[in-house]
Design an enzyme around this catalytic site. Structure first.
Site, PDB file in Angstrom:
ATOM      1  N   HIS A  37      -0.354 -23.380  75.237  1.00 50.61           N
ATOM      2  CA  HIS A  37      -0.706 -22.675  73.999  1.00 50.61           C
ATOM      3  C   HIS A  37      -2.200 -22.346  73.973  1.00 50.61           C
ATOM      4  O   HIS A  37      -2.598 -21.244  73.561  1.00 50.61           O
ATOM      5  CB  HIS A  37      -0.386 -23.548  72.775  1.00 50.61           C
ATOM      6  CG  HIS A  37       1.059 -23.919  72.635  1.00 50.61           C
ATOM      7  ND1 HIS A  37       1.524 -25.183  72.920  1.00 50.61           N
ATOM      8  CD2 HIS A  37       2.139 -23.199  72.241  1.00 50.61           C
ATOM      9  CE1 HIS A  37       2.838 -25.227  72.684  1.00 50.61           C
ATOM     10  NE2 HIS A  37       3.237 -24.037  72.285  1.00 50.61           N
TER      11      HIS A  37
ATOM     12  N   GLY B  25       3.925 -16.999  76.281  1.00 54.90           N
ATOM     13  CA  GLY B  25       3.797 -17.622  77.592  1.00 54.90           C
ATOM     14  C   GLY B  25       4.929 -17.204  78.512  1.00 54.90           C
ATOM     15  O   GLY B  25       6.063 -17.023  78.074  1.00 54.90           O
TER      16      GLY B  25
ATOM     17  N   ASP C  35       8.419 -19.240  78.926  1.00 56.81           N
ATOM     18  CA  ASP C  35       9.657 -18.777  78.287  1.00 56.81           C
ATOM     19  C   ASP C  35       9.879 -17.333  78.732  1.00 56.81           C
ATOM     20  O   ASP C  35       9.697 -16.386  77.960  1.00 56.81           O
ATOM     21  CB  ASP C  35       9.543 -18.891  76.766  1.00 56.81           C
ATOM     22  CG  ASP C  35       9.399 -20.338  76.322  1.00 56.81           C
ATOM     23  OD1 ASP C  35      10.350 -21.100  76.515  1.00 56.81           O
ATOM     24  OD2 ASP C  35       8.326 -20.698  75.811  1.00 56.81           O
TER      25      ASP C  35
END
Lengths: 293, 293
Positions: free
Chosen positions: B45, B155, B158
């Site tokens: 993240h 990201g 995924d």
């Protein structure tokens, strides 16, 4: 004035052209109004344009016969497309921009995303036209994203449609105001519809039974009728006794939820759909609660 | 600098507060970046935030554990929610605005609208988690409508998710750029995931089999393997021979369509999903076409 407007009216086929024109208008501080249509414009559409013209500084009309809201057996192919006449009508109403895309612009190759208000889309009209409202919400969301209007205008004639679009905009947190304008009727009560041009003269006469049935229901509620179940049955019977009409539904429901489990003192809407000849027509009347009940 | 950023970081719970803050930033000519997260922030993240910080002038991070992307039997309730730690992390990264809504803000009473990229959402990961991607697209569209960023960051960990979000944005003509950032891995290859904190030490060791299997597939393609069907079988066998792993799928597919009917010379992606103990993990590696083939 009509001549001037015609000259300055912009006609865009592509998304980039729409975005550029709207961005320029927004940059000039203008409030943007959108009237989405499938063309075959009548006074109902024009009344939406006039409402938008009144409240907004830059008026966009989209003309797009949306294939995904038609079922395979429905009238997509024969749906009227009098584009020259429609453009003249837009010019006369002082429309700033007409968005008239091809199908491939709205549904490019590989397109696969659908939007649906799953509960409201499967009842009443949605139960009779599976997938119809999914097609409506999907195309309206695309149009709203392309034009990004401050206000979008819809007719109350398509009562469930405007309710579903409001629901979609609320659920998806779309920063747009939805305005609903009254149904426009002929002097004898027939609700204006692009599909009225399918009707023969005698069918047009038969079609009056829809608005008459709705008016009957409104009058009964105004006169104090509280047994909505009985009233629904009377509506259905009236229609079934009308020669030349094949009824899909005639009902009276809560105006917000479209549920038949409605309080007779609530805001109600009487809704009807029927085939007259090969033409499927819908109509509705909203019954505002009265203090006298 | 971290201390200063912490002081100026805005935390909003409501849509109006987000809109007001973003409108002010946009009014000041700032480019808006959004990093949507479910919290439990890790270096993956943070790498998205850094990419956004680099390219944008105003950085919004949303922290929302989205219930609609979990199936009833999945880990919604135990999903980690270390909000204090997450807010500190955002502060350290110079985030301007954290949007941390309640469930009722994103799914108000009566909410019923769903968004789905119907083809991509039902294959590979979607076949194993019915409804998952529908939940993802629905919440992401809401967040995009609320924040209205210029760029949104996802990201590559995924992989299918970012592909589906790109598809949705294209299909719905959303005026937003989707940026996909590389998967962040531990030194031993384990892809970072909020769910890694569920793993015991021995499970963490077992979990390395996922990235190792993907690396194996990449190496085989790089070495000239063109029989993707055989390679898929080898991937599955490797995983099935690993004690402590319950495989959902291991495959190698076209990187755009996710179809197994892929040319070995196309851009490919190897994808894997498996349970290690009670923790379900996913990982992937993209295989760029080489000129040498």
């Amino acid at each position: 004035m009509a001549a001037t407007d015609l000259q300055t009216m912009n006609i865009a086929k592509s998304i980039v052209d729409v975005r550029a024109a709207v961005a320029a208008a927004r940059g000039a501080g203008k409030k943007i109004g959108l009237v989405p249509t499938m063309g075959a414009l009548h006074e109902g559409h024009l009344s939406l344009m006039r409402a938008a013209r009144e409240e907004c500084d830059y008026l966009v009309v989209s003309i797009f016969v949306n294939p995904t809201q038609f079922s395979p057996h429905e009238d997509l192919d024969r749906y009227p497309r009098p584009i020259e006449e429609d453009l003249r009508g837009c010019g006369d109403e002082g429309v700033d921009l007409v968005f008239h895309p091809d199908v491939a612009t709205i549904y490019p190759a590989g397109d696969q995303t659908i939007v649906e208000a799953v509960e409201l889309s499967t009842i009443v009209e949605g139960a009779h036209r599976p997938g119809h409202f999914r097609g409506v919400t999907t195309v309206v969301l695309k149009l709203l994203n392309i034009v990004a209007p401050d206000v979008a205008y819809f007719g109350r004639k398509d009562y469930q449609q405007q309710l579903i679009i409001r629901q979609m905009c609320r659920d998806l947190a779309l920063p747009v105001e939805i305005a609903t304008c009254p149904t426009i009727r002929e002097a004898d009560g027939l609700a204006l519809s692009s599909r009225n041009r399918y009707l023969s003269e005698s069918e047009r006469e038969t079609a009056l039974s829809l608005s008459q049935c709705l008016q009957f229901a409104c009058d009964r509620v105004a006169a104090g009728e509280t047994d909505l179940t009985a009233l629904r049955q009377e509506m259905v019977q009236r229609m079934q006794q009308t020669p030349g009409v094949e009824l899909d539904y005639a009902t009276i429901v809560d105006a917000e939820t479209l549920s038949e489990d409605a309080q007779p003192t609530a805001r109600l809407v009487a809704l009807i759909a029927a085939r007259v000849g090969t033409t499927r027509l819908i109509d509705n009347m909203v019954i505002e609660p009265t203090d006298s009940l």
